[in-house]
Scaffold this active site. Structure first.
Site, short mmCIF file in Angstrom:
data_model
loop_
_atom_site.label_atom_id
_atom_site.label_comp_id
_atom_site.label_asym_id
_atom_site.label_seq_id
_atom_site.Cartn_x
_atom_site.Cartn_y
_atom_site.Cartn_z
CE LYS A 129 4.16 -7.77 -3.54
NZ LYS A 129 4.33 -7.13 -2.20
CG HIS A 136 9.53 -14.24 -0.44
ND1 HIS A 136 8.21 -14.57 -0.33
CD2 HIS A 136 9.62 -12.95 -0.02
CE1 HIS A 136 7.53 -13.51 0.12
NE2 HIS A 136 8.36 -12.53 0.33
CB SER A 163 1.63 -8.89 -7.68
OG SER A 163 1.73 -8.43 -6.36
S1 PPS Z 1 5.36 -10.07 -0.19
O1 PPS Z 1 5.95 -8.72 -0.23
O2 PPS Z 1 6.06 -10.99 -1.11
O3 PPS Z 1 5.27 -10.61 1.16
O4 PPS Z 1 3.89 -9.86 -0.79
P1 PPS Z 1 2.69 -10.88 -0.62
O5 PPS Z 1 2.00 -10.62 0.65
O6 PPS Z 1 3.14 -12.26 -0.93
O7 PPS Z 1 1.74 -10.51 -1.83
C1 PPS Z 1 1.12 -9.25 -1.95
C2 PPS Z 1 -0.05 -9.46 -2.87
O8 PPS Z 1 -1.11 -10.10 -2.15
C3 PPS Z 1 -2.25 -9.25 -2.15
N1 PPS Z 1 -3.03 -9.41 -0.94
C4 PPS Z 1 -4.32 -9.80 -0.92
N2 PPS Z 1 -5.14 -10.15 -1.92
C5 PPS Z 1 -6.42 -10.47 -1.59
N3 PPS Z 1 -6.90 -10.43 -0.33
C6 PPS Z 1 -6.10 -10.09 0.71
N4 PPS Z 1 -6.58 -10.05 1.94
C7 PPS Z 1 -4.74 -9.76 0.43
N5 PPS Z 1 -3.69 -9.38 1.18
C8 PPS Z 1 -2.66 -9.18 0.33
C9 PPS Z 1 -1.65 -7.86 -2.29
O9 PPS Z 1 -2.62 -6.92 -2.67
C10 PPS Z 1 -0.61 -8.13 -3.37
O10 PPS Z 1 -1.18 -8.39 -4.64
P2 PPS Z 1 -1.40 -7.27 -5.76
O11 PPS Z 1 -1.87 -8.02 -6.97
O12 PPS Z 1 -0.10 -6.57 -5.98
O13 PPS Z 1 -2.47 -6.37 -5.22
#
Ligand code: PPS
Length: 283
Positions: free
Chosen positions: A41, A101, A131
């Site tokens: 996340k 991860h 998150s």
């Molecule tokens: S995972 O399941 O571990 O692969 O998740 P991961 O992609 O690492 O993290 C998900 C969080 O990243 C946010 N996210 C973004 N934030 C800003 N801009 C963009 N384009 C974007 N894409 C993914 C996503 O909303 C999750 O954060 P939170 O705080 O939960 O919204």
């Protein structure tokens, strides 16, 4: 079957099988692999999309032909009854796109000797925790916590999916100057995505066609990725709600109490002492 268990000091969901963890010890890494590594996340999907787009010469349609979950070999998990991702990855053509991860002591050990290009994305631990807490409640292969307070304690102790946030961030931060490693912060992506996209393109040696940078930034914005069915998997059988949630810096304030935030700051200072690694908690 139990929803998770501790292996090698790390709490893993049952979909991160013993077979996967064992296979990482001998998994053949290729020098031309492209790895996106993060604590869960921290912005993995965001970086995955940027890398895909740049790899495909900023051809958005080509980059998004396949759902992002299938574009990358996500080594850590297997759907019950399916072939493990490391087995599938072994027969994929180069360059392979790989996501993980797994903590340093459990990731593919050849990553150190083969030195593929690795982008590590770190996110401030308070937003990262908020998150992850939400993800535990929206992903049905992860345990649900009875309250934020219970999750918060487990996160501080490193007893959550992903293990210790501190250990993982320290490990990659300490490698940030190695030629094959690019350490990027989620908050910098939020502040100035264009600069980060340029850094990623320079790191890989991929040209951005004239005039395309702005389009990449737009394509990879939260709102575009939320609307894009190839990046926001709303219909996965493992997800109870849409994958893309808020995408903000500072949402942690809706979870941490004042005393938890102060206690966490002390823990951070203790665990990260001398590292020089700092994160922004608001923009
Ligand atoms: S995972 O399941 O571990 O692969 O998740 P991961 O992609 O690492 O993290 C998900 C969080 O990243 C946010 N996210 C973004 N934030 C800003 N801009 C963009 N384009 C974007 N894409 C993914 C996503 O909303 C999750 O954060 P939170 O705080 O939960 O919204």
């Amino acid at each position: 079957m139990e929803i998770d268990r501790v292996v090698g000091g790390v709490r893993h969901p049952s979909v991160t099988t013993d077979e996967i963890l064992e296979a990482m010890k001998t998994f053949e890494v290729r020098q031309d692999d492209i790895w996106v590594i993060t604590y869960p996340k921290a912005g993995t999907t965001w970086m995955q999309e940027i890398v895909s787009v740049l790899l495909n010469g900023c051809d958005f349609q080509k980059a998004d032909e396949i759902d992002i979950r299938h574009r990358y070999s996500f080594l850590d998990i297997v759907h019950p009854g399916h072939v493990c991702p490391h087995v599938k990855a072994a027969s994929k053509p180069s360059p392979r796109l790989i996501k993980t991860h797994l903590p340093s002591h459990q990731m593919a050990s050849e990553i150190i000797t083969k030195k593929p290009k690795i982008v590590y994305v770190g996110r401030n631990p308070k937003d990262n925790a908020a998150s992850l807490f939400n993800f535990h409640h929206s992903c049905n292969v992860l345990r649900t916590y009875e309250s934020w307070d219970v999750f918060y304690k487990a996160f501080c102790a490193g007893d959550v999916h992903g293990g210790s946030w501190f250990e993982m961030n320290l490990y990659w931060w300490n490698k940030r100057d190695e030629d094959n490693i690019l350490f990027v912060k989620y908050e910098d992506m939020k502040k100035d995505l264009g600069s980060v996209v340029l850094k990623v393109s320079e790191f890989f040696g991929w040209e951005i066609p004239d005039g395309k940078l702005e389009e990449v930034v737009k394509h990879c914005s939260f709102s575009s990725m939320k609307q894009n069915p190839k990046t926001n998997h709303t219909s996965s059988e493992w997800m109870k709600s849409a994958f893309m949630r808020k995408g903000e810096v500072g949402d942690w304030k809706n979870y941490f109490s004042v005393s938890q935030s102060e206690e966490f700051d002390k823990l951070y200072a203790e665990k990260m002492k001398g590292s020089g690694l700092t994160y922004q908690y608001e923009l």
